[in-house]
Design a protein around this motif. Structure first.
Motif, mmCIF file in Angstrom:
data_model
loop_
_atom_site.group_PDB
_atom_site.id
_atom_site.type_symbol
_atom_site.label_atom_id
_atom_site.label_comp_id
_atom_site.label_asym_id
_atom_site.label_seq_id
_atom_site.Cartn_x
_atom_site.Cartn_y
_atom_site.Cartn_z
ATOM 1 N N LEU A 79 0.831 -1.206 0.000
ATOM 2 C CA LEU A 79 0.000 0.000 0.000
ATOM 3 C C LEU A 79 0.867 1.259 0.000
ATOM 4 O O LEU A 79 0.533 2.249 -0.663
ATOM 5 N N ALA A 80 1.983 1.218 0.744
ATOM 6 C CA ALA A 80 2.887 2.364 0.758
ATOM 7 C C ALA A 80 3.502 2.575 -0.621
ATOM 8 O O ALA A 80 3.665 3.720 -1.073
ATOM 9 N N ARG A 81 3.845 1.468 -1.293
ATOM 10 C CA ARG A 81 4.405 1.588 -2.646
ATOM 11 C C ARG A 81 3.386 2.195 -3.602
ATOM 12 O O ARG A 81 3.708 3.089 -4.393
ATOM 13 N N ARG A 82 2.148 1.726 -3.523
ATOM 14 C CA ARG A 82 1.110 2.274 -4.392
ATOM 15 C C ARG A 82 0.854 3.746 -4.074
ATOM 16 O O ARG A 82 0.639 4.553 -4.996
ATOM 17 N N GLU A 83 0.864 4.072 -2.774
ATOM 18 C CA GLU A 83 0.650 5.472 -2.400
ATOM 19 C C GLU A 83 1.782 6.346 -2.913
ATOM 20 O O GLU A 83 1.551 7.472 -3.366
ATOM 21 N N GLU A 84 3.014 5.825 -2.866
ATOM 22 C CA GLU A 84 4.139 6.605 -3.380
ATOM 23 C C GLU A 84 4.028 6.780 -4.890
ATOM 24 O O GLU A 84 4.356 7.843 -5.429
ATOM 25 N N GLU A 85 3.572 5.742 -5.582
ATOM 26 C CA GLU A 85 3.341 5.868 -7.023
ATOM 27 C C GLU A 85 2.285 6.932 -7.301
ATOM 28 O O GLU A 85 2.431 7.736 -8.234
ATOM 29 N N ARG A 86 1.224 6.910 -6.487
ATOM 30 C CA ARG A 86 0.174 7.908 -6.684
ATOM 31 C C ARG A 86 0.701 9.314 -6.434
ATOM 32 O O ARG A 86 0.423 10.244 -7.205
ATOM 33 N N ARG A 87 1.477 9.472 -5.353
ATOM 34 C CA ARG A 87 2.038 10.791 -5.057
ATOM 35 C C ARG A 87 2.949 11.256 -6.186
ATOM 36 O O ARG A 87 2.954 12.451 -6.550
ATOM 37 N N ALA A 88 3.736 10.331 -6.745
ATOM 38 C CA ALA A 88 4.611 10.702 -7.855
ATOM 39 C C ALA A 88 3.795 11.148 -9.061
ATOM 40 O O ALA A 88 4.136 12.127 -9.736
ATOM 41 N N GLN A 89 2.715 10.420 -9.347
ATOM 42 C CA GLN A 89 1.855 10.811 -10.464
ATOM 43 C C GLN A 89 1.269 12.196 -10.244
ATOM 44 O O GLN A 89 1.249 13.031 -11.162
ATOM 45 N N VAL A 90 0.790 12.430 -9.021
ATOM 46 C CA VAL A 90 0.181 13.729 -8.723
ATOM 47 C C VAL A 90 1.203 14.846 -8.826
ATOM 48 O O VAL A 90 0.941 15.913 -9.410
ATOM 49 N N MET A 91 2.404 14.618 -8.254
ATOM 50 C CA MET A 91 3.408 15.671 -8.228
ATOM 51 C C MET A 91 4.009 15.932 -9.605
ATOM 52 O O MET A 91 4.378 17.056 -9.925
ATOM 53 N N MET A 92 4.109 14.900 -10.454
ATOM 54 C CA MET A 92 4.778 15.044 -11.742
ATOM 55 C C MET A 92 3.829 15.352 -12.901
ATOM 56 O O MET A 92 4.266 15.821 -13.949
ATOM 57 N N HIS A 93 2.541 15.102 -12.715
ATOM 58 C CA HIS A 93 1.610 15.171 -13.840
ATOM 59 C C HIS A 93 1.609 16.531 -14.516
ATOM 60 O O HIS A 93 1.818 16.665 -15.726
ATOM 61 N N ASN A 94 1.361 17.592 -13.732
ATOM 62 C CA ASN A 94 1.275 18.921 -14.327
ATOM 63 C C ASN A 94 2.605 19.352 -14.926
ATOM 64 O O ASN A 94 2.648 20.000 -15.973
#
Length: 432
Positions: free
Chosen positions: A202-217
């Motif tokens: 779950l922590a790995r998935r959350e980190e992936e999500r955070r990376a997507q959110v931070m890098m998307h824009n």
């Protein structure tokens, strides 16, 4: 000294399968060496009273040596004995019981440590509770019980029959309790390992999500910068690229810092919206923000809202081909009279609504697929911060995105929204 003290810090053992097995090795060694310690004081008297002193000492030495070897082996292996070693251990216990009548006087077979054989057999039974094979464990317990009957022979009087039966039941009860102890503790360790693995995933998935959110824009801005365009359009993107660069650097350094250099627990909502609109002046943005004057929202909520608002406008820039974008901010009039919160007083006491409408090409909700921008940056992040999102679009009629706060204390919520969270009526093409 460090090695010695570390060896016996049982309380500091990890709550994992390996840690539990190592604790079992300590338990086994403690029981076996403790039994030897109980055997030592009576060895001299037992040898003196035995019919065959040499045979008695040989049996005693075999029991003491076996317990010592077992203790060393389990401590080195950091786990209980294996199947073959346990079978040999039980075999020795049974042999010592069967040979007991030959090396002990009849009156010494009960209640004394000169007759060490029953006590040794009991310690073997207790420490064998960690044997994996249920069949081996049950057969060995039966063999020890039968060997104890042979050990008693025909010399047990009626007055000692109850003691003999009690000793056999002691073997059975302690065997069952030890088996339950080993099995249940292993199950706890297994569940703990599974929970840790699940938490890590779950922590790995959350980190992936955070990376997507931070890098998307930032990725969207870089893509726009690489596309063909005049110097004026590129210049408009430079300021936004610098903002996204600061966010990416902050994320890579292990933190999330709000893009605006603000301090305190809350942020002015009108200033936030106007700042984002200024970054997209090329979209011909018309901002109507007067009804939201004085509204303030928590800093974490403001960070998510700014990213989501930027993602929406990036989609408009990349896909909508819109002539105009209308942004409207409205307080619901509850709380401090129309949401006119006091600067620096924290989150607004009333609710608010932010609407973004473009007159672009729109899309068909039935065929569009939500990408990272819509799914995570807009809907996902805002929902986690306690905001609700509605999205409507139709081909040729543009797209409308509405963000609602929850009035009252919930406006400051930073956890995930409940079942009545965001309502997404339609999806739109993602900038990524």
């Amino acid at each position: 000294m460090r090695i010695r003290s570390g060896l016996w810090r049982v309380a500091e053992l990890p709550t994992t399968k390996a840690g539990v097995e190592r604790a079992f090795s300590y338990f086994t060694a403690g029981v076996r060496l403790g039994t030897v310690a109980q055997m030592v004081p009576a060895v001299q008297l037992g040898a003196a009273r035995a019919p065959h002193e040499g045979a008695y000492l040989a049996c005693w030495g075999a029991a003491a040596l076996a317990s010592t070897v077992v203790s060393v082996v389990v401590l080195v292996r950091r786990r209980p004995l294996g199947t073959l070693a346990s079978a040999l251990d039980f075999a020795l216990a049974c042999t010592l019981l069967v040979l007991g009548p030959l090396v002990l006087a009849p009156w010494d077979r009960f209640g004394t440590w000169t007759a060490f054989q029953p006590g040794y057999a009991l310690c073997v039974i207790i420490t064998a509770g960690g044997v994996r094979g249920l069949g081996l464990w049950a057969a060995s317990l039966l063999a020890v019980s039968l060997s104890y009957v042979v050990y008693l022979g025909g010399d047990v009087g009626v007055d000692m029959a109850s003691t003999a039966v009690g000793n056999v039941l002691t073997y059975v009860v302690y065997a069952l309790v030890a088996r339950m102890f080993f099995g249940y503790t292993r199950r706890i360790a297994h569940d703990a390992d599974a929970s840790r693995a699940r938490a890590a995933e779950l922590a790995r998935r959350e980190e992936e999500r955070r990376a997507q959110v931070m890098m998307h824009n930032g990725v969207a801005v870089m893509r726009l910068l690489t596309e063909q365009g005049d110097d004026v359009s590129r210049a408009r993107l430079v300021g936004q690229a610098e903002v996204e660069l600061r966010r990416m650097r902050s994320y890579l350094r292990g933190g999330e810092v709000y893009a605006a250099d603000v301090a305190g627990p809350s942020v002015g909502l009108t200033a936030l919206v106007r700042r984002v609109c200024d970054r997209f002046a090329d979209l011909n943005v018309t901002a109507s923000l007067d009804l939201g004057a004085g509204l303030r929202i928590p800093t974490a909520q403001a960070e998510a809202l700014e990213r989501a608002f930027e993602s929406v406008l990036l989609n408009v820039r990349a896909h909508a081909r819109a002539h105009e974008v209308v942004v409207h901010l409205d307080g619901d009039g509850s709380g401090d009279g129309g949401g006119s919160g006091v600067a620096g007083s924290g989150a607004c006491s009333g609710g608010w609504t932010l609407t973004v409408h473009d007159d672009g090409v729109g899309f068909d909700p039935a065929s569009a697929t939500a990408g990272v921008g819509l799914r995570e940056v807009v809907v996902g992040e805002l929902r986690r911060r306690g905001l609700m999102v509605g999205i409507e679009s139709a081909v040729g009629e543009g797209t409308t995105v509405t963000v609602h706060s929850r009035p009252g204390p919930e406006a400051g919520t930073t956890g995930p929204a409940g079942p009545a969270g965001p309502t997404v009526r339609a999806a739109f093409a993602d900038a990524s």
